[in-house]
Design an enzyme around this catalytic site. Structure first.
Site, PDB file in Angstrom:
ATOM      1  N   PRO A   2     -43.070 -33.699 -34.266  1.00 49.94           N
ATOM      2  CA  PRO A   2     -43.252 -35.141 -34.494  1.00 49.94           C
ATOM      3  C   PRO A   2     -43.853 -35.412 -35.866  1.00 49.94           C
ATOM      4  O   PRO A   2     -44.664 -34.634 -36.363  1.00 49.94           O
ATOM      5  CB  PRO A   2     -44.212 -35.556 -33.376  1.00 49.94           C
ATOM      6  CG  PRO A   2     -44.903 -34.308 -32.973  1.00 49.94           C
ATOM      7  CD  PRO A   2     -43.907 -33.208 -33.168  1.00 49.94           C
ATOM      8  N   GLU A   3     -43.424 -36.492 -36.464  1.00 45.37           N
ATOM      9  CA  GLU A   3     -43.957 -36.901 -37.764  1.00 45.37           C
ATOM     10  C   GLU A   3     -44.948 -38.043 -37.555  1.00 45.37           C
ATOM     11  O   GLU A   3     -45.242 -38.428 -36.417  1.00 45.37           O
ATOM     12  CB  GLU A   3     -42.802 -37.289 -38.683  1.00 45.37           C
ATOM     13  CG  GLU A   3     -41.820 -36.132 -38.900  1.00 45.37           C
ATOM     14  CD  GLU A   3     -40.677 -36.473 -39.847  1.00 45.37           C
ATOM     15  OE1 GLU A   3     -40.867 -37.314 -40.747  1.00 45.37           O
ATOM     16  OE2 GLU A   3     -39.583 -35.900 -39.689  1.00 45.37           O
ATOM     17  N   LYS A  58     -50.537 -35.857 -38.898  1.00 44.24           N
ATOM     18  CA  LYS A  58     -49.887 -35.515 -37.634  1.00 44.24           C
ATOM     19  C   LYS A  58     -50.898 -35.031 -36.592  1.00 44.24           C
ATOM     20  O   LYS A  58     -50.518 -34.418 -35.598  1.00 44.24           O
ATOM     21  CB  LYS A  58     -48.831 -34.437 -37.878  1.00 44.24           C
ATOM     22  CG  LYS A  58     -47.755 -34.846 -38.886  1.00 44.24           C
ATOM     23  CD  LYS A  58     -46.826 -33.688 -39.211  1.00 44.24           C
ATOM     24  CE  LYS A  58     -45.840 -34.066 -40.299  1.00 44.24           C
ATOM     25  NZ  LYS A  58     -44.931 -32.941 -40.652  1.00 44.24           N
ATOM     26  N   HIS A 106     -45.891 -23.837 -18.336  1.00 46.46           N
ATOM     27  CA  HIS A 106     -46.553 -23.985 -19.642  1.00 46.46           C
ATOM     28  C   HIS A 106     -47.545 -25.148 -19.703  1.00 46.46           C
ATOM     29  O   HIS A 106     -47.751 -25.740 -20.757  1.00 46.46           O
ATOM     30  CB  HIS A 106     -45.520 -24.138 -20.766  1.00 46.46           C
ATOM     31  CG  HIS A 106     -44.437 -23.095 -20.733  1.00 46.46           C
ATOM     32  ND1 HIS A 106     -44.702 -21.749 -20.888  1.00 46.46           N
ATOM     33  CD2 HIS A 106     -43.101 -23.205 -20.537  1.00 46.46           C
ATOM     34  CE1 HIS A 106     -43.562 -21.069 -20.801  1.00 46.46           C
ATOM     35  NE2 HIS A 106     -42.580 -21.925 -20.582  1.00 46.46           N
ATOM     36  N   ARG A 124     -43.949 -23.055 -26.644  1.00 45.86           N
ATOM     37  CA  ARG A 124     -44.029 -22.129 -27.788  1.00 45.86           C
ATOM     38  C   ARG A 124     -45.464 -21.876 -28.256  1.00 45.86           C
ATOM     39  O   ARG A 124     -45.712 -21.004 -29.066  1.00 45.86           O
ATOM     40  CB  ARG A 124     -43.170 -22.659 -28.937  1.00 45.86           C
ATOM     41  CG  ARG A 124     -41.705 -22.778 -28.549  1.00 45.86           C
ATOM     42  CD  ARG A 124     -40.853 -23.384 -29.653  1.00 45.86           C
ATOM     43  NE  ARG A 124     -40.713 -22.474 -30.777  1.00 45.86           N
ATOM     44  CZ  ARG A 124     -40.026 -22.769 -31.879  1.00 45.86           C
ATOM     45  NH1 ARG A 124     -39.421 -23.947 -31.989  1.00 45.86           N
ATOM     46  NH2 ARG A 124     -39.933 -21.904 -32.867  1.00 45.86           N
ATOM     47  N   ARG A 277     -34.124 -26.490 -44.486  1.00 41.88           N
ATOM     48  CA  ARG A 277     -34.151 -27.740 -43.724  1.00 41.88           C
ATOM     49  C   ARG A 277     -32.892 -28.542 -44.012  1.00 41.88           C
ATOM     50  O   ARG A 277     -32.446 -28.632 -45.157  1.00 41.88           O
ATOM     51  CB  ARG A 277     -35.377 -28.579 -44.087  1.00 41.88           C
ATOM     52  CG  ARG A 277     -36.694 -27.947 -43.635  1.00 41.88           C
ATOM     53  CD  ARG A 277     -37.853 -28.786 -44.143  1.00 41.88           C
ATOM     54  NE  ARG A 277     -39.144 -28.205 -43.781  1.00 41.88           N
ATOM     55  CZ  ARG A 277     -39.821 -28.484 -42.699  1.00 41.88           C
ATOM     56  NH1 ARG A 277     -39.334 -29.359 -41.844  1.00 41.88           N
ATOM     57  NH2 ARG A 277     -40.978 -27.923 -42.466  1.00 41.88           N
TER      58      ARG A 277
END
Length: 287
Positions: A2-3, A58, A106, A124, A277
């Protein structure tokens, strides 16, 4: 990942739910995140009252009444879920790039309040929680990062000084968190489209007017994204189960092969790679 706009939407959702609430209990199911949780993490949170939830770049920041802080970074796959006691609400996700439902695996941390709990899920484990003892330490924690796009420090003088003699491509510069904090790949593409600047252009070749346009358009793009609830590339939803809407306004991101949206432009959106990217731009008006 997320930005800034997506993290701001999460912040708004969290603040609405946990502001002035007392942490009753903390359950740590897995300490082995990107930063290993300290043995006393549970004790450091329990019985504290949350004054408010803020954000820098962030990072989510839980502000406690005793002037300590808890940073939360979601990493690549971290999500925060709000589960009400006895509720059958199918939408639990406050986060980004994952299912709106609470996954079965998780769930590493549970922070329990009176009538609900928030659960941190991260397959992750690139996200982390970090306790910060006071405001001075909080400032030091972010000292390596550049100003946010909305900060007055992100100005022409700062911009020109930073890019002097830099061979770095402008796309790489905009997502460099040491330069400006909070902008990632999605919004860098959109910002450069609005400025008509080719993403492969070297930063040191930018003119004064180019720098000013990037500063202005960065703020415009991010403000618009926040207003529209962020970008739901997959299944991002807020606490009300609503998706973000900025993806409907993309000019270039994930539009490779399509016609340019700019009025009068006959260009096509191309997709190339910069620093591993995906980079999207118009072959005509960003030439």
């Amino acid at each position: 990942m997320p930005e800034l706009p997506e993290v701001e939407i999460i912040r708004q959702s969290l603040d609405k739910k946990i502001r002035r609430k007392k942490v009753k209990k903390v359950i740590v199911r897995n300490r082995d995140l990107r930063m290993i949780l300290p043995n006393d993490f549970k004790k450091q949170l329990e019985n504290k009252k949350i004054r408010r939830v803020t954000r820098f770049s962030k990072y989510l920041i839980m502000n406690f009444n005793d002037n300590e802080f808890c940073l939360i970074h979601l990493g690549m796959s971290g999500t925060i879920h709000l589960v009400k006691n006895g509720s059958k609400n199918c939408f639990t996700n406050l986060s980004f790039y994952s299912s709106p439902l609470l996954p079965k695996k998780h769930n590493h941390i549970e922070i329990i309040f009176d009538r609900f709990k928030i659960i941190y899920n991260d397959p992750r484990r690139f996200g982390f929680f970090q306790i910060i003892k006071d405001y001075d330490d909080l400032k030091k924690r972010f000292s390596h990062l550049g100003p946010e796009p909305f900060d007055k420090k992100f100005n022409l003088k700062f911009f020109r000084k930073f890019i002097k003699n830099k061979d770095k491509k402008i796309k790489d510069l905009i997502i460099d968190q040491n330069f400006v904090s909070g902008i990632g790949n999605i919004y860098a593409n959109e910002i450069l489209f609005l400025t008509k600047i080719n993403p492969f252009k070297k930063a040191k070749l930018l003119k004064k007017e180019d720098c000013n346009r990037i500063i202005l358009k960065s703020r415009i793009v991010l403000q618009k994204a926040i207003k529209k609830g962020g970008s739901s590339i997959k299944d991002f939803m807020n606490t009300e189960g609503k998706k973000g809407g900025f993806q409907d306004s993309f000019n270039v991101y994930q539009r490779n092969g399509l016609k340019c949206k700019r009025k009068g432009c006959k260009g096509i959106i191309l997709k190339k790679t910069i620093s591993n990217r995906s980079t999207f731009f118009c072959n005509n008006c960003q030439n």
